[in-house]
Structures are given as C-alpha cells and as structure tokens.
Write an enzyme that holds these catalytic residues in place. Sequence first.
Site, short mmCIF file in Angstrom:
data_model
loop_
_atom_site.label_atom_id
_atom_site.label_comp_id
_atom_site.label_asym_id
_atom_site.label_seq_id
_atom_site.Cartn_x
_atom_site.Cartn_y
_atom_site.Cartn_z
N SER A 141 28.92 12.32 44.75
CA SER A 141 29.90 11.67 43.85
C SER A 141 29.19 10.60 43.04
O SER A 141 28.24 9.97 43.53
CB SER A 141 31.00 11.02 44.71
N TYR A 154 35.29 5.68 51.07
CA TYR A 154 34.80 6.88 50.37
C TYR A 154 33.46 6.58 49.72
O TYR A 154 32.48 7.33 49.89
CB TYR A 154 35.85 7.30 49.33
N1 LIG Z 1 37.76 15.60 42.53
C1 LIG Z 1 37.02 14.55 42.19
O1 LIG Z 1 37.40 13.73 41.33
C2 LIG Z 1 35.66 14.36 42.83
C3 LIG Z 1 34.80 13.41 42.25
C4 LIG Z 1 33.55 13.20 42.82
C5 LIG Z 1 33.17 13.91 43.94
N2 LIG Z 1 34.02 14.82 44.49
C6 LIG Z 1 33.56 15.52 45.69
O2 LIG Z 1 33.56 16.91 45.47
C7 LIG Z 1 33.81 17.59 46.70
C8 LIG Z 1 34.96 18.56 46.52
O3 LIG Z 1 36.12 17.81 46.15
P1 LIG Z 1 37.41 18.49 45.46
O4 LIG Z 1 37.84 17.56 44.41
O5 LIG Z 1 37.15 19.91 45.15
O6 LIG Z 1 38.44 18.33 46.67
P2 LIG Z 1 39.71 19.23 47.09
O7 LIG Z 1 40.58 18.33 47.89
O8 LIG Z 1 40.27 19.95 45.92
O9 LIG Z 1 39.04 20.33 48.05
C9 LIG Z 1 38.34 19.94 49.21
C10 LIG Z 1 38.35 21.08 50.20
O10 LIG Z 1 37.68 20.61 51.39
C11 LIG Z 1 38.41 21.08 52.51
N3 LIG Z 1 38.15 20.24 53.68
C12 LIG Z 1 38.71 19.04 54.00
N4 LIG Z 1 38.26 18.63 55.19
C13 LIG Z 1 37.41 19.58 55.63
C14 LIG Z 1 36.64 19.74 56.81
N5 LIG Z 1 36.69 18.83 57.81
N6 LIG Z 1 35.86 20.82 56.94
C15 LIG Z 1 35.83 21.76 55.97
N7 LIG Z 1 36.56 21.69 54.85
C16 LIG Z 1 37.34 20.61 54.68
C17 LIG Z 1 39.87 21.05 52.07
O11 LIG Z 1 40.68 21.90 52.88
C18 LIG Z 1 39.76 21.51 50.63
O12 LIG Z 1 39.90 22.90 50.51
C19 LIG Z 1 34.09 16.50 47.74
O13 LIG Z 1 32.92 16.24 48.47
C20 LIG Z 1 34.47 15.31 46.88
O14 LIG Z 1 34.21 14.08 47.53
C21 LIG Z 1 35.26 15.07 43.95
#
Ligand SMILES: NC(=O)c1ccc[n+]([C@@H]2O[C@H](COP(=O)([O-])OP(=O)(O)OC[C@H]3O[C@@H](n4cnc5c(N)ncnc54)[C@H](O)[C@@H]3O)[C@@H](O)[C@H]2O)c1
Length: 276
Positions: A141, A154
């Site tokens: 991130s 986070y």
């Molecule tokens: N969306 C954003 O704005 C953003 C920004 C920066 C970084 N990220 C990072 O990108 C990655 C994906 O985020 P996203 O936005 O697609 O999130 P999301 O919530 O859309 O999807 C995350 C997925 O991870 C799964 N998950 C949760 N806990 C879990 C576990 N213990 N084991 C396995 N799977 C698990 C959930 O069921 C979900 O399907 C994350 O690491 C997040 O921190 C997201």
Amino acid sequence: MRTPSAKGQVVLVTGAANGIGAAAAELAIARGHRVLLTDVDEKAVLARAGELGPRATGLVLDIRSTEDWSRAFDVAEAAFGAVDVLVNNAGITHTGHARDLSPQQHRDIVEINLLGTINGVCTAVERMTARGRGHIINVCSMTAFLPLPGYATYCGTKYGVRAFHHSVAIEERDGPLDFTIIHPPSTRTDMLAREMADPACAITFAEKSYAPERIARAVVDAIAGKPVEVVFPPLAGRVQRIAGVFPRLMRRVIPLAEARGRRQREGLLSAPRHRT
Ligand SMILES: NC(=O)c1ccc[n+]([C@@H]2O[C@H](COP(=O)([O-])OP(=O)(O)OC[C@H]3O[C@@H](n4cnc5c(N)ncnc54)[C@H](O)[C@@H]3O)[C@@H](O)[C@H]2O)c1
C-alpha cells in the site's frame, strides 16, 4: 507501452474472491497463466474460480494459517504444477481512529496484513528455493510510506510488510528467487466502499481512486517485468514516498490533505449515484 508477455506460469493469488486479487487472477488467466485463486471466503472464491474456466481453480486459504499455506502449494502443484509466482494480496482494514478500535480489531489487522503476509513469504521462499526458481509479489500500500489518520494500525502493518519484504529480498539475494512489491493507492474495491462509510477515513478521498483492473495490470505485468517496487501514481507516488520521511512536513501537509478528502468525500456522497 510494451506488455510483458511471460506466459504459462502457475500463479497463486490470495484474497482472490474480490477486489484487486480477483482482477489480478482474471487478467493472469487472460494472459495465459494458470491460477489458483485462494481466499478465506470459500464460497466466494470457488464461485469466482468457476467463472474463469479450466486454467483456474479455487481453494480456501486463510493466510493466518501455516497449514493452509502448505496445502495451497500442494493443491496448486497437483492441479497445474509447482507454483511459479505468489501474489500475496489478501488484506483487511477496520476503519476508525486507533483509540476507537477494539484490541481484537487491532490484532486482526496485524494478524492478517503482517503475519499472514509473512506466512506466505516464508512458505514460498522454502518451496520455491527447493525447486530453484520462483517470484514473490507482495501487494502492499502507499500507506507503507505515509502514515494516515484513520489507518493507524493498517499503516503500521503496511510499513512492516515493506520492511519485511525488502529485508527478505536482500537476505535471499544470492538465491534463485525474484521479489516485487506493489503499492496501490485508493482503489475502488469493497475495502474502499467500507472506508467511504466512515468519516475517519476521509483522507483516502483526497486523491483520485483507481479501478482494481489498473492495479491488477501492474501485478500481472510484474510477472514478466519483475520490477523491484511499484508506486502509484508513478510521479506523485514518489513524492509521497519522500514526504513520509519528514515528520514535521507530514504534520503540516496531511491535515490539509485530510480537509480536501473530507470535501471530496462529501461531494461523492451527495452525487446522485456516488462512485468512490
Ligand atoms: N482498496 C484499496 O484502496 C487499497 C489500497 C492500497 C492497498 N490495498 C491492498 O490491496 C490488497 C487487496 O485489497 P482489496 O481492496 O482488493 O480488498 P477487498 O476487501 O476487496 O478484498 C480482499 C480479499 O481478501 C480476503 N481476505 C480477508 N482476510 C483474509 C484472510 N485472513 N485470508 C485470506 N483472504 C482474506 C477477503 O475475503 C477479500 O476477498 C490488500 O492487501 C489491501 O490492503 C488496497
């Protein structure tokens, strides 16, 4: 722009039922790879894999469980061959200021984002080193560079993931593995929708958000291109990276960005059909 073209890799994606992981899995399949989609949400990940044809299969994997990690590498090998690429993507946040989160919520974020990612890297390093090749892609991130209000724990985990990632990459520099870390900015997934619901996370709306497919492209391009680190947006991301080094600068600039985020969030919420 040239599209990297390494084909036919076996790719294990975590958090693949939704968001960035789901988009990365879909694009990887479209580019000719075979993908094990994994997620803690078994029903959703099996359904998602079922939509993607014979080069996809789904499996429950809670990244907190080392047993689940071993099984996932075994299942991938039985289905498609040994894992070439790990996309260590799963992550969560609980929104709110640190003082408002319960001890369990703080622990959840650390156990999933930091320890879960460490479990994946350690399993992959062992398995991939034994067969003499492999590529570990951690989805981290932009908060790994810039501490933000509303995201304290986070941000702490993402700082930790980045430090861990680069430490291991340096430790393994004489080995056969490649390491990439990718830092998405705000991305329009369920995670961002939950952040929109909480005014404590207003700062995330200070800048424009990205479609998950855009971040997925960076992830899947990295399979062939093997960049060391990817930031978003390419230029402003580098500036944020530098700003995060200077605490006095952060204390001046971040409240300004938060005020802008509040205004933009209000605008998005009052739009007829708000898009985050
Ligand atoms: N969306 C954003 O704005 C953003 C920004 C920066 C970084 N990220 C990072 O990108 C990655 C994906 O985020 P996203 O936005 O697609 O999130 P999301 O919530 O859309 O999807 C995350 C997925 O991870 C799964 N998950 C949760 N806990 C879990 C576990 N213990 N084991 C396995 N799977 C698990 C959930 O069921 C979900 O399907 C994350 O690491 C997040 O921190 C997201």
